[in-house]
Motif scaffolding. Structure first.
Motif, short mmCIF file in Angstrom:
data_model
loop_
_atom_site.label_atom_id
_atom_site.label_comp_id
_atom_site.label_asym_id
_atom_site.label_seq_id
_atom_site.Cartn_x
_atom_site.Cartn_y
_atom_site.Cartn_z
N ASP A 11 0.80 -1.47 0.05
CA ASP A 11 -0.07 0.05 0.02
C ASP A 11 0.90 1.22 -0.16
N ALA A 12 1.86 1.22 0.80
CA ALA A 12 2.76 2.35 0.72
C ALA A 12 3.45 2.54 -0.43
N ILE A 13 3.84 1.67 -1.07
CA ILE A 13 4.73 1.79 -2.49
C ILE A 13 3.46 2.20 -3.59
N HIS A 14 2.48 1.75 -3.52
CA HIS A 14 1.35 2.19 -4.56
C HIS A 14 0.99 3.67 -4.27
N ARG A 15 1.07 4.14 -3.10
CA ARG A 15 0.64 5.34 -2.70
C ARG A 15 1.77 6.57 -3.11
N ASP A 16 3.05 5.99 -2.59
CA ASP A 16 4.22 6.99 -2.67
C ASP A 16 4.73 6.86 -4.28
N LYS A 17 4.78 5.78 -4.77
CA LYS A 17 5.41 5.71 -6.24
C LYS A 17 4.58 5.61 -7.47
N ASN A 18 3.13 5.68 -7.20
CA ASN A 18 2.04 5.70 -8.05
C ASN A 18 2.12 4.46 -8.98
N ILE A 19 2.65 3.21 -8.24
CA ILE A 19 2.67 1.85 -9.08
C ILE A 19 1.66 1.09 -8.66
N ASP A 20 1.01 0.37 -9.68
CA ASP A 20 -0.04 -0.52 -9.58
C ASP A 20 0.17 -1.59 -8.40
N LYS A 21 -0.90 -1.84 -7.66
CA LYS A 21 -0.51 -2.95 -6.59
C LYS A 21 -0.26 -4.35 -7.13
N GLU A 22 -0.69 -4.59 -7.98
CA GLU A 22 -0.46 -6.00 -8.77
C GLU A 22 1.00 -6.04 -9.17
N ILE A 23 1.52 -4.86 -9.61
CA ILE A 23 2.89 -5.01 -10.00
C ILE A 23 3.65 -4.91 -8.71
N VAL A 24 3.45 -4.52 -7.65
CA VAL A 24 4.31 -4.50 -6.42
C VAL A 24 4.12 -5.75 -5.84
N PHE A 25 3.01 -6.49 -5.95
CA PHE A 25 3.04 -7.82 -5.71
C PHE A 25 3.74 -8.81 -6.38
N GLU A 26 3.80 -8.74 -7.76
CA GLU A 26 4.64 -9.53 -8.46
C GLU A 26 5.97 -9.44 -8.40
N GLY A 27 6.24 -8.21 -7.95
CA GLY A 27 7.76 -7.79 -7.45
C GLY A 27 8.09 -8.53 -6.29
N ILE A 28 7.56 -8.49 -5.48
CA ILE A 28 7.84 -9.19 -3.98
C ILE A 28 7.92 -10.67 -4.42
N GLU A 29 7.06 -11.32 -4.95
CA GLU A 29 6.94 -12.50 -5.37
C GLU A 29 8.13 -12.94 -6.03
N ALA A 30 8.71 -12.16 -7.01
CA ALA A 30 9.83 -12.45 -7.97
C ALA A 30 11.00 -12.43 -6.84
N ALA A 31 11.12 -11.45 -6.09
CA ALA A 31 12.16 -11.23 -5.12
C ALA A 31 12.32 -12.28 -4.25
N LEU A 32 11.30 -12.84 -3.69
CA LEU A 32 11.23 -13.99 -3.03
C LEU A 32 11.66 -15.22 -3.51
N VAL A 33 11.39 -15.51 -4.91
CA VAL A 33 11.82 -16.59 -5.71
C VAL A 33 13.41 -16.51 -5.84
N SER A 34 13.78 -15.23 -6.15
CA SER A 34 15.26 -15.02 -6.54
C SER A 34 16.08 -15.20 -5.34
N ALA A 35 15.43 -14.72 -4.27
CA ALA A 35 16.30 -15.24 -2.97
C ALA A 35 16.35 -16.63 -2.62
N ALA A 36 15.11 -17.32 -2.61
CA ALA A 36 15.00 -18.71 -2.30
C ALA A 36 16.01 -19.54 -3.27
N LYS A 37 16.01 -19.17 -4.59
CA LYS A 37 16.93 -19.79 -5.39
C LYS A 37 18.34 -19.90 -4.80
N LYS A 38 18.82 -18.76 -4.41
CA LYS A 38 20.38 -18.46 -3.85
C LYS A 38 20.37 -19.39 -2.72
#
Length: 465
Positions: A11-38
């Motif tokens: 919610d904070a990123i959506h309001r501050d950066k004017n980025i769609d919430k779905e894009i933020v959710f997908e970013g977090i999911e991709a980040a967790l996948v990338s970290a898990a693979k390491k």
């Protein structure tokens, strides 16, 4: 990172950066996948899903589901954070790119932060833009902390940033200024139908009105010219001609050539050319300084405009008929038809569509090809002769300038040494006035240059290319 924290971050990123919430959710999911693979290995099949409603994180590795705490706790929060920041930056960049791409050719206003090397860095609402020297109005200067208006000329992605290029040379800037300064245009009562512009010098703006009670030209000028004055001031004194639009080219072209008075417009539709006849005293006004008036009128109307007097047209017609008739395979009847369609030179004839020429004179394909080939050869010869004439004229002008400089140097030397001046004067009297001879030589050189140019223009080209 618990479920409520995930929702708060999104919610904070959506309001501050004017980025769609779905894009933020997908970013977090991709980040967790990338970290898990390491942590578990690059070969692992890892899937991470975040519930969009309650923020619950679900993860599986090679089909085996992990507990929520294990999915986050064992993965490595720092690595996930770094990847997430990168994804968010990319999303922010894409959002900025989309925002300014929609503003292409629209006007924006900003403050100049720096002005170095002729280029200005302009601070817009949420990005720094560049106003390069090549997109500034000629002769215009800027300084730091100055507010400037320009149109968005180009937007492109540069790494994690968005590069926005502004322009003050684009015709769209004139369009946007008219929309801002003239309410009738913003309301749709008056429409801008076309703009031709030479930045910093002159623009022509064609307008029309959908309401017969509203004078489109008068409304754009404003009371005592106040509306157009505001636009001219914003464009650093650029002259603006307001032209009344008309669908009829025979009306529009004379309007576009204003303030010159036009006698007649002859449309040569096969060539897309308009021959405009004016009186001798209107010739220079119609052409404009360095051809500017006729050039802008051509851009505005979309037709190539050629300015002539009645006498020049009659002479060109006679020359063209005579010249075309000399071509092998050409008849006098076809030559006259060509001239009626506006073909007045070998250069014109060299670009005619063969089918049109065949229909015009019931000629065979071989004859048409022969005629076009001859026209091309004579057009090329005429161009070479004209180029040689220009070269000779430049050479004559150079020689004349050298003689003038020599005379000036001699006069200065005599002025510095008055004792020698009398002797030189006596020598000149005895020797038949050498200075006068030099001056006459300069005039003769200039006359020879003009004569050579005239001969080259006439040589082997009836009609001229």
């Amino acid at each position: 990172m618990n479920a409520s924290e995930v929702l708060r971050i999104v919610d904070a990123i959506h309001r501050d950066k004017n980025i769609d919430k779905e894009i933020v959710f997908e970013g977090i999911e991709a980040a967790l996948v990338s970290a898990a693979k390491k942590h578990y290995g690059e070969e692992s099949d890892i899937i991470v899903n975040i519930d969009r409603q309650d923020g619950t994180i679900r993860a599986s590795i090679d089909g085996e589901e992990l507990e929520s705490e294990e999915a986050v706790g064992r993965i490595g929060a720092q690595t996930a954070k770094q990847v997430m920041i990168q994804k968010i930056r990319e999303a922010e960049r894409d959002a900025l790119y989309d925002e300014y791409e929609e503003l292409l050719n629209h006007m924006v206003s900003g403050i100049i932060q720096r002005y170095e090397g002729g280029a200005a860095t302009v601070a817009l609402t949420n990005v720094e833009a560049i106003l390069p020297r090549s997109e500034q109005i000629p002769g215009e200067t800027h300084h730091a902390n100055e507010r400037v208006r320009a149109t968005v000329y180009e937007v492109r992605k540069a790494g994690s940033r968005v590069k926005v290029i502004l322009s003050r040379r684009s015709p769209s800037l004139v369009q946007r200024l008219f929309e801002q300064e003239i309410p009738e245009i913003a309301d749709g009562v008056i429409e801008v139908r076309g703009i031709s512009r030479e930045p910093g010098y002159r623009s022509k703006v064609a307008v029309s009105s959908s309401d017969a009670r509203v004078d489109c030209v008068g409304a754009c000028v404003g009371v005592r010219g106040n509306r157009i004055k505001n636009i001219v001031d914003e464009l650093a004194g650029e002259r603006i001609d307001i032209v009344r639009w008309d669908e009829d080219l025979e009306v529009l072209i004379p309007n576009a050539l204003s303030p010159a008075t036009v006698e007649q417009v002859i449309l040569c539709r096969m060539l897309g050319r308009a021959i405009v006849l004016v009186s001798e005293d209107q010739l220079s006004l119609a052409i404009g300084r360095r051809g500017q008036n006729v050039r802008l009128a051509s851009k505005l109307s979309g037709w190539d405009i050629e300015i002539m007097t009645q006498e020049e047209l009659a002479e060109s017609i006679d020359r063209a008929v005579d010249g075309f008739s000399q071509l092998e395979g050409m008849t006098l009847e076809v030559a006259e038809k060509l001239v009626e369609e506006g073909f007045l030179s070998y250069d014109d004839l060299s670009i005619i569509e063969p089918d049109d020429l065949m229909q015009m004179g019931s000629l065979s394909e071989e004859t048409v090809n022969l005629i076009v080939e001859q026209a091309e050869e004579r057009a090329e010869a005429a161009e070479e002769a004209a180029a040689e004439a220009r070269r000779q004229k430049r050479e004559q002008e150079r020689l004349a300038a050298e003689v003038a400089e020599a005379e000036a140097a001699a006069a200065e030397a005599r002025g510095d040494q008055p004792g020698e001046g009398d002797g030189e004067a006596e020598t000149a009297a005895e020797g038949g006035e050498p200075e006068a001879a030099e001056a006459n030589g300069t005039e003769s050189a200039a006359e020879e240059g003009e004569e050579s140019e005239k001969q080259a223009a006439d040589a082997g080209q009836q009609p001229p290319a």
